[in-house]
Enzyme design. Structure first.
Site, PDB file in Angstrom:
ATOM      1  N   LYS A  22       0.842  -1.207   0.000  1.00 38.72           N
ATOM      2  CA  LYS A  22       0.000   0.000   0.000  1.00 38.72           C
ATOM      3  C   LYS A  22       0.873   1.251   0.000  1.00 38.72           C
ATOM      4  O   LYS A  22       0.689   2.150  -0.831  1.00 38.72           O
ATOM      5  CB  LYS A  22      -0.895   0.008   1.257  1.00 38.72           C
ATOM      6  CG  LYS A  22      -1.536   1.350   1.545  1.00 38.72           C
ATOM      7  CD  LYS A  22      -2.388   1.327   2.787  1.00 38.72           C
ATOM      8  CE  LYS A  22      -1.681   1.596   4.089  1.00 38.72           C
ATOM      9  NZ  LYS A  22      -1.445   3.000   4.443  1.00 38.72           N
ATOM     10  N   ARG A  94      -3.878  10.988   4.306  1.00 38.97           N
ATOM     11  CA  ARG A  94      -2.728  11.886   4.381  1.00 38.97           C
ATOM     12  C   ARG A  94      -1.766  11.733   3.211  1.00 38.97           C
ATOM     13  O   ARG A  94      -1.121  12.692   2.804  1.00 38.97           O
ATOM     14  CB  ARG A  94      -1.948  11.624   5.664  1.00 38.97           C
ATOM     15  CG  ARG A  94      -2.673  11.992   6.910  1.00 38.97           C
ATOM     16  CD  ARG A  94      -1.721  11.890   8.057  1.00 38.97           C
ATOM     17  NE  ARG A  94      -0.493  12.595   7.738  1.00 38.97           N
ATOM     18  CZ  ARG A  94      -0.288  13.875   7.936  1.00 38.97           C
ATOM     19  NH1 ARG A  94      -1.211  14.603   8.496  1.00 38.97           N
ATOM     20  NH2 ARG A  94       0.854  14.430   7.601  1.00 38.97           N
ATOM     21  N   ARG A 123       1.102  14.703  12.896  1.00 37.66           N
ATOM     22  CA  ARG A 123       1.672  14.483  11.559  1.00 37.66           C
ATOM     23  C   ARG A 123       1.745  15.757  10.712  1.00 37.66           C
ATOM     24  O   ARG A 123       1.084  15.881   9.679  1.00 37.66           O
ATOM     25  CB  ARG A 123       0.896  13.386  10.836  1.00 37.66           C
ATOM     26  CG  ARG A 123       0.879  12.090  11.617  1.00 37.66           C
ATOM     27  CD  ARG A 123       0.094  11.002  10.948  1.00 37.66           C
ATOM     28  NE  ARG A 123       0.842  10.357   9.873  1.00 37.66           N
ATOM     29  CZ  ARG A 123       0.339   9.357   9.145  1.00 37.66           C
ATOM     30  NH1 ARG A 123      -0.879   8.931   9.358  1.00 37.66           N
ATOM     31  NH2 ARG A 123       1.061   8.803   8.204  1.00 37.66           N
ATOM     32  N   PRO A 124       2.579  16.706  11.123  1.00 34.52           N
ATOM     33  CA  PRO A 124       2.738  17.942  10.336  1.00 34.52           C
ATOM     34  C   PRO A 124       3.489  17.697   9.022  1.00 34.52           C
ATOM     35  O   PRO A 124       3.943  16.583   8.763  1.00 34.52           O
ATOM     36  CB  PRO A 124       3.560  18.846  11.260  1.00 34.52           C
ATOM     37  CG  PRO A 124       4.308  17.918  12.141  1.00 34.52           C
ATOM     38  CD  PRO A 124       3.460  16.676  12.298  1.00 34.52           C
ATOM     39  N   MET A 125       3.633  18.763   8.210  1.00 32.97           N
ATOM     40  CA  MET A 125       4.331  18.629   6.915  1.00 32.97           C
ATOM     41  C   MET A 125       5.553  19.534   6.825  1.00 32.97           C
ATOM     42  O   MET A 125       6.038  19.838   5.740  1.00 32.97           O
ATOM     43  CB  MET A 125       3.375  18.970   5.762  1.00 32.97           C
ATOM     44  CG  MET A 125       2.472  17.841   5.372  1.00 32.97           C
ATOM     45  SD  MET A 125       1.586  18.243   3.864  1.00 32.97           S
ATOM     46  CE  MET A 125       2.858  18.190   2.604  1.00 32.97           C
ATOM     47  N   ASP A 126       6.039  19.992   7.999  1.00 33.55           N
ATOM     48  CA  ASP A 126       7.141  20.965   7.979  1.00 33.55           C
ATOM     49  C   ASP A 126       8.375  20.458   7.230  1.00 33.55           C
ATOM     50  O   ASP A 126       9.045  21.213   6.516  1.00 33.55           O
ATOM     51  CB  ASP A 126       7.506  21.374   9.427  1.00 33.55           C
ATOM     52  CG  ASP A 126       7.780  20.173  10.324  1.00 33.55           C
ATOM     53  OD1 ASP A 126       7.092  19.142  10.157  1.00 33.55           O
ATOM     54  OD2 ASP A 126       8.687  20.249  11.172  1.00 33.55           O
ATOM     55  N   LEU A 127       8.672  19.176   7.346  1.00 35.21           N
ATOM     56  CA  LEU A 127       9.888  18.655   6.704  1.00 35.21           C
ATOM     57  C   LEU A 127       9.736  18.630   5.175  1.00 35.21           C
ATOM     58  O   LEU A 127      10.691  18.881   4.442  1.00 35.21           O
ATOM     59  CB  LEU A 127      10.217  17.254   7.226  1.00 35.21           C
ATOM     60  CG  LEU A 127      10.421  17.165   8.747  1.00 35.21           C
ATOM     61  CD1 LEU A 127      10.548  15.724   9.206  1.00 35.21           C
ATOM     62  CD2 LEU A 127      11.672  17.955   9.159  1.00 35.21           C
ATOM     63  N   ILE A 330       7.638   6.656  16.909  1.00 37.09           N
ATOM     64  CA  ILE A 330       7.364   7.366  15.650  1.00 37.09           C
ATOM     65  C   ILE A 330       6.127   8.248  15.771  1.00 37.09           C
ATOM     66  O   ILE A 330       6.134   9.393  15.323  1.00 37.09           O
ATOM     67  CB  ILE A 330       7.189   6.362  14.481  1.00 37.09           C
ATOM     68  CG1 ILE A 330       8.386   5.403  14.405  1.00 37.09           C
ATOM     69  CG2 ILE A 330       6.989   7.098  13.147  1.00 37.09           C
ATOM     70  CD1 ILE A 330       9.713   6.022  14.042  1.00 37.09           C
TER      71      ILE A 330
HETATM   72  N1  EPU Z   1       6.807  14.286  10.779  1.00 35.64           N
HETATM   73  C1  EPU Z   1       6.987  15.615  11.100  1.00 35.64           C
HETATM   74  N2  EPU Z   1       7.052  16.523  10.079  1.00 35.64           N
HETATM   75  C2  EPU Z   1       6.950  16.158   8.769  1.00 35.64           C
HETATM   76  C3  EPU Z   1       6.770  14.798   8.452  1.00 35.64           C
HETATM   77  C4  EPU Z   1       6.701  13.878   9.489  1.00 35.64           C
HETATM   78  O1  EPU Z   1       7.086  15.973  12.271  1.00 35.64           O
HETATM   79  O2  EPU Z   1       7.028  17.033   7.894  1.00 35.64           O
HETATM   80  C5  EPU Z   1       6.697  13.306  11.877  1.00 35.64           C
HETATM   81  C6  EPU Z   1       5.305  12.676  11.905  1.00 35.64           C
HETATM   82  O3  EPU Z   1       4.386  13.485  12.604  1.00 35.64           O
HETATM   83  C7  EPU Z   1       5.557  11.355  12.570  1.00 35.64           C
HETATM   84  C8  EPU Z   1       6.977  10.983  12.107  1.00 35.64           C
HETATM   85  O4  EPU Z   1       7.554  12.201  11.627  1.00 35.64           O
HETATM   86  O5  EPU Z   1       5.533  11.483  13.959  1.00 35.64           O
HETATM   87  C9  EPU Z   1       7.018   9.941  11.000  1.00 35.64           C
HETATM   88  O6  EPU Z   1       6.343  10.427   9.869  1.00 35.64           O
HETATM   89  P1  EPU Z   1       6.735  10.003   8.382  1.00 35.64           P
HETATM   90  O7  EPU Z   1       6.726  11.242   7.550  1.00 35.64           O
HETATM   91  O8  EPU Z   1       7.950   9.149   8.385  1.00 35.64           O
HETATM   92  O9  EPU Z   1       5.485   9.104   8.009  1.00 35.64           O
HETATM   93  P2  EPU Z   1       4.478   9.295   6.809  1.00 35.64           P
HETATM   94  O10 EPU Z   1       5.206   9.458   5.545  1.00 35.64           O
HETATM   95  O11 EPU Z   1       3.435  10.281   7.176  1.00 35.64           O
HETATM   96  C10 EPU Z   1       4.484   6.724   6.294  1.00 35.64           C
HETATM   97  C11 EPU Z   1       3.442   5.658   6.154  1.00 35.64           C
HETATM   98  C12 EPU Z   1       2.866   5.334   7.518  1.00 35.64           C
HETATM   99  C13 EPU Z   1       4.014   4.874   8.418  1.00 35.64           C
HETATM  100  C14 EPU Z   1       5.103   5.954   8.487  1.00 35.64           C
HETATM  101  C15 EPU Z   1       6.311   5.550   9.292  1.00 35.64           C
HETATM  102  C16 EPU Z   1       2.599   6.082   3.942  1.00 35.64           C
HETATM  103  C17 EPU Z   1       1.460   6.465   3.077  1.00 35.64           C
HETATM  104  N3  EPU Z   1       2.401   6.117   5.263  1.00 35.64           N
HETATM  105  O12 EPU Z   1       3.798   7.862   6.825  1.00 35.64           O
HETATM  106  O13 EPU Z   1       1.948   4.264   7.328  1.00 35.64           O
HETATM  107  O14 EPU Z   1       3.539   4.610   9.716  1.00 35.64           O
HETATM  108  O15 EPU Z   1       5.535   6.275   7.150  1.00 35.64           O
HETATM  109  O16 EPU Z   1       6.868   4.402   8.785  1.00 35.64           O
HETATM  110  O17 EPU Z   1       3.650   5.707   3.437  1.00 35.64           O
HETATM  111  C18 EPU Z   1       0.143   2.875   7.850  1.00 35.64           C
HETATM  112  O18 EPU Z   1       0.319   2.310   6.753  1.00 35.64           O
HETATM  113  O19 EPU Z   1      -0.622   2.396   8.736  1.00 35.64           O
HETATM  114  C19 EPU Z   1       0.842   4.129   8.128  1.00 35.64           C
HETATM  115  C20 EPU Z   1       0.462   4.980   9.073  1.00 35.64           C
END
Ligand code: EPU
Length: 422
Positions: A22, A94, A123-127, A330
């Protein structure tokens, strides 16, 4: 709303085919926006999240055709006629934010709704934003939408992420393929889904090195061309079904599974007393006799133990011999399955990001519900070994990430059925 009823039915045996990932498919689909030539994905999973991404891409003007019962997605973005990713779609999922980088790179502008928080965390998008800004994008938040533009085109840059975010790495990696010059991503995410994305982008003509390590180097090119790409195996679906015989007993072969996708998870399974063998067809998992041993688990970015398997692992440890400590590093709110497992007789104390699980002899079936995908499946797994009936509500969470869950578990001898709601 539909419900799933699971009744503990003893040991499991047989095979479970594992689908395409997925989370890989959700980042490969927006990659179509980078090229005016067709991108075809094979081994796509049949999930409601994939339908949501299809809806989003179609709203932007891309054509997405689902073939072979949804396992092939033929996409074309020769005519992108809308650059606004609407809140009504983004709020459902998201991963919709992954259209930002590709649209900005191809069109020079994009308007993408901020997704907002979700059950498992803020889950912000700052990065994502800082990465794209470092490449020359101007990004402003107005009325809940990110308005992004790159007037002079995106330019290569060196970007060091303060955290190895999967989504930020994917968004910036896609954008960098069409930027002018070289982009270096430091502290990049190393997940297999990133490697799969880079592999697909390379077959579209992108120049990328270092994916799978913390430093990814991208040499921008003028245009990308069409490609056909098979989606990597879903390591989270794999781990979830590996836990089924670990919890219920018996032996199950997960077809298409590879140790390299789930090594840190397998290490913990083996410590708990579960046997795992790599075969030519996948991973064979057996729990022969005796109680599961307690183990401590800390979630980490890949190659550490995945947060997306924490809830399912907790279901296993509920009946372990001894006390296990699970640390969630995480997401800040990813223990919502704990109170539901407690309703089934588990003994779990949650303090912030730490859950202490005191193993009990036996779980008992109960009506339960969960607020996210992985939590819901953990309740189904727990139900496989519980005494009596476990009725899981809010099954739409499962449909986001597990295709044919009833059929797959029935195929190895589980007693499970889906009851249609009104
Ligand atoms: N984060 C920030 N700022 C950002 C981006 C992320 O603070 O700009 C924080 C998030 O809030 C979180 C942590 O960093 O606490 C990890 O976030 P990450 O960006 O790595 O995760 P994601 O890309 O939003 C993907 C998967 C998630 C999975 C995570 C971690 C997809 C579509 N989603 O999310 O999958 O848990 O990586 O491996 O790829 C799931 O499938 O159930 C799921 C939640």
């Amino acid at each position: 709303m539909d419900q799933i009823i699971v009744t503990g039915n003893g040991e499991l045996s047989g095979e479970i085919p594992i689908a395409g990932a997925k989370n890989a498919c959700l980042t490969l689909m927006p990659a179509t926006l980078l090229s005016d030539e067709p991108l075809t994905l094979t081994n796509a999973p049949r999930l409601s999240d994939i339908k949501t991404m299809t809806e989003l891409l179609s709203s932007l003007g891309a054509e997405v055709t689902s073939l072979q019962d949804g396992q092939v997605l033929a996409m074309s973005s020769h005519d992108i006629n809308n650059h606004v990713a609407d809140y009504d779609i983004v709020r459902k999922m998201r991963a919709s934010n992954l259209v930002l980088g590709p649209m900005l790179a191809r069109l020079g502008h994009a308007v993408v709704s901020l997704p907002g928080g979700c059950a498992i965390g803020a889950r912000p998008m700052d990065l994502h934003i800082h990465g794209l800004e470092a490449m020359g994008a101007e990004i402003e938040l107005k009325d809940g939408y990110l308005h992004a533009k790159a007037p002079g085109g995106l330019k290569g840059a060196t970007i060091e992420f303060s955290f190895a975010s999967v989504g930020a790495t994917e968004n910036v990696l896609m954008a960098a393929t069409l930027a002018k010059g070289t982009t270096v991503l430091k502290n990049a995410a190393r997940e297999p889904e990133i490697v799969d994305l880079a592999t697909c982008l390379r077959s579209m003509g992108a120049q990328i090195e270092g994916d799978g390590t913390s430093t990814i180097t991208i040499q921008g090119v003028d245009r990308l061309h069409g490609a056909t790409h098979p989606v990597v195996t879903d390591r989270i679906e794999l781990g979830t079904y590996m836990l089924a015989p670990a919890i219920a007993g018996g032996e199950v072969e997960c077809l298409g599974g590879k140790l390299s996708l789930v090594q840190s998870f397998v290490d913990k399974l083996e410590q708990a007393g579960v046997e795992v063998t790599e075969t030519e067809r996948g991973l064979k998992v057996a729990r022969r006799n005796g109680r599961i041993k307690a183990v401590d688990v800390t979630t980490e970015p890949f190659p550490g133990f995945p947060t997306d398997l924490q809830a399912q692992m907790m279901a296993l440890l509920c009946t372990a011999d001894g006390t296990s400590v699970l640390e969630e590093k995480i997401f800040e709110n990813r223990f919502m399955h704990a109170p539901e497992l407690t309703r089934m007789g588990a003994s779990i104390d949650v303090q912030g990001g730490t859950a202490t699980v005191h193993g009990v002899d036996q779980l008992k079936g109960a009506p339960v519900m969960a607020t996210d995908l992985r939590a819901s499946v953990s309740l189904i797994l727990a139900g496989l070994a519980a005494e009596g009936e476990t009725m899981v509500s809010r099954v739409y969470h499962l449909d986001r990430g597990y295709e044919h869950v009833v059929r797959k578990l029935e195929g190895v001898g589980a007693k499970i059925e889906r009851i249609k709601g009104s």
